[in-house]
Scaffold this motif. Sequence first.
Motif, PDB file in Angstrom:
ATOM      1  N   MET A 250     126.956 -29.561 -79.077  1.00  0.00           N
ATOM      2  CA  MET A 250     126.315 -30.453 -78.141  1.00  0.00           C
ATOM      3  C   MET A 250     125.574 -29.673 -77.046  1.00  0.00           C
ATOM      4  N   LYS A 251     126.198 -28.650 -76.462  1.00  0.00           N
ATOM      5  CA  LYS A 251     125.560 -27.852 -75.423  1.00  0.00           C
ATOM      6  C   LYS A 251     124.328 -27.138 -75.971  1.00  0.00           C
ATOM      7  N   LYS A 252     124.433 -26.692 -77.209  1.00  0.00           N
ATOM      8  CA  LYS A 252     123.326 -25.979 -77.842  1.00  0.00           C
ATOM      9  C   LYS A 252     122.109 -26.901 -77.991  1.00  0.00           C
ATOM     10  N   GLU A 253     122.360 -28.143 -78.414  1.00  0.00           N
ATOM     11  CA  GLU A 253     121.271 -29.110 -78.554  1.00  0.00           C
ATOM     12  C   GLU A 253     120.641 -29.438 -77.208  1.00  0.00           C
ATOM     13  N   MET A 254     121.441 -29.546 -76.185  1.00  0.00           N
ATOM     14  CA  MET A 254     120.948 -29.868 -74.850  1.00  0.00           C
ATOM     15  C   MET A 254     120.081 -28.731 -74.309  1.00  0.00           C
ATOM     16  N   LYS A 255     120.505 -27.494 -74.527  1.00  0.00           N
ATOM     17  CA  LYS A 255     119.708 -26.344 -74.107  1.00  0.00           C
ATOM     18  C   LYS A 255     118.370 -26.319 -74.841  1.00  0.00           C
ATOM     19  N   LYS A 256     118.420 -26.620 -76.136  1.00  0.00           N
ATOM     20  CA  LYS A 256     117.208 -26.634 -76.949  1.00  0.00           C
ATOM     21  C   LYS A 256     116.261 -27.733 -76.468  1.00  0.00           C
ATOM     22  N   THR A 257     116.792 -28.923 -76.180  1.00  0.00           N
ATOM     23  CA  THR A 257     115.988 -30.041 -75.683  1.00  0.00           C
ATOM     24  C   THR A 257     115.392 -29.695 -74.316  1.00  0.00           C
ATOM     25  N   ARG A 258     116.182 -29.119 -73.451  1.00  0.00           N
ATOM     26  CA  ARG A 258     115.716 -28.728 -72.115  1.00  0.00           C
ATOM     27  C   ARG A 258     114.591 -27.691 -72.220  1.00  0.00           C
ATOM     28  N   TYR A 259     114.757 -26.739 -73.120  1.00  0.00           N
ATOM     29  CA  TYR A 259     113.739 -25.707 -73.338  1.00  0.00           C
ATOM     30  C   TYR A 259     112.429 -26.325 -73.841  1.00  0.00           C
ATOM     31  N   ILE A 260     112.519 -27.247 -74.792  1.00  0.00           N
ATOM     32  CA  ILE A 260     111.324 -27.907 -75.334  1.00  0.00           C
ATOM     33  C   ILE A 260     110.639 -28.730 -74.252  1.00  0.00           C
ATOM     34  N   LEU A 261     111.387 -29.465 -73.449  1.00  0.00           N
ATOM     35  CA  LEU A 261     110.801 -30.249 -72.355  1.00  0.00           C
ATOM     36  C   LEU A 261     110.120 -29.354 -71.330  1.00  0.00           C
ATOM     37  N   LEU A 262     110.752 -28.259 -70.972  1.00  0.00           N
ATOM     38  CA  LEU A 262     110.163 -27.320 -70.018  1.00  0.00           C
ATOM     39  C   LEU A 262     108.874 -26.729 -70.567  1.00  0.00           C
ATOM     40  N   LEU A 263     108.868 -26.374 -71.836  1.00  0.00           N
ATOM     41  CA  LEU A 263     107.675 -25.848 -72.491  1.00  0.00           C
ATOM     42  C   LEU A 263     106.560 -26.892 -72.526  1.00  0.00           C
ATOM     43  N   LEU A 264     106.915 -28.128 -72.834  1.00  0.00           N
ATOM     44  CA  LEU A 264     105.948 -29.220 -72.870  1.00  0.00           C
ATOM     45  C   LEU A 264     105.328 -29.466 -71.487  1.00  0.00           C
ATOM     46  N   VAL A 265     106.131 -29.466 -70.447  1.00  0.00           N
ATOM     47  CA  VAL A 265     105.627 -29.650 -69.077  1.00  0.00           C
ATOM     48  C   VAL A 265     104.695 -28.499 -68.693  1.00  0.00           C
ATOM     49  N   ALA A 266     105.055 -27.286 -69.057  1.00  0.00           N
ATOM     50  CA  ALA A 266     104.217 -26.130 -68.731  1.00  0.00           C
ATOM     51  C   ALA A 266     102.865 -26.215 -69.437  1.00  0.00           C
ATOM     52  N   VAL A 267     102.856 -26.596 -70.700  1.00  0.00           N
ATOM     53  CA  VAL A 267     101.606 -26.722 -71.464  1.00  0.00           C
ATOM     54  C   VAL A 267     100.738 -27.824 -70.865  1.00  0.00           C
ATOM     55  N   MET A 268     101.328 -28.953 -70.515  1.00  0.00           N
ATOM     56  CA  MET A 268     100.566 -30.058 -69.918  1.00  0.00           C
ATOM     57  C   MET A 268      99.978 -29.652 -68.564  1.00  0.00           C
ATOM     58  N   ALA A 269     100.727 -28.921 -67.787  1.00  0.00           N
ATOM     59  CA  ALA A 269     100.235 -28.491 -66.473  1.00  0.00           C
ATOM     60  C   ALA A 269      99.039 -27.552 -66.607  1.00  0.00           C
ATOM     61  N   LEU A 270      99.059 -26.717 -67.606  1.00  0.00           N
ATOM     62  CA  LEU A 270      97.963 -25.772 -67.797  1.00  0.00           C
ATOM     63  C   LEU A 270      96.706 -26.420 -68.360  1.00  0.00           C
TER      64      LEU A 270
END
Length: 138
Positions: free
Chosen positions: A1-21
């Motif tokens: 469960m923690k592993k999935e949450m870290k993966k989801t958090r990483y994908i969301l952070l990456l998505l926000v960074a790409v959108m901001a750029l």
Amino acid sequence: MKKEMKKTRYILLLLVAVMALTSCNKMSHNGDLDGRWQITRMVYHSTGEEIEGPIRVYWDFNLELMDIVDMRPGKGFFTYSRFDHHGDRLKVATIGATVKDLRPRGLCDTIVDFRVETLNHSTMILDSDSTLLEFRKF
């Protein structure tokens, strides 16, 4: 469960960074033309009439829009224009204003093709068949 949450958090952070750029993609390509310019001298070729300034008429360039603002007492005026600047040519097209409104602000027609005589960070000189305009960066 923690592993999935870290993966989801990483994908969301990456998505926000790409959108901001990519979301703020409107970069100006006008170089020294961008900004506010104050007319310092106008010469009408047909009559030889010369108006020395600085005149409280400003042309503002940003992206593909140009604003013309007249701040002289009793002569308040504002309009938008489109412009096309390539090399030593500047074409200005104004809709919604009459030639009578535009002439005291440096344009003798609703569509004017200028030769750019000088354009740098502080001075601009434009010459058309009808008018010579000198500006300072404001």
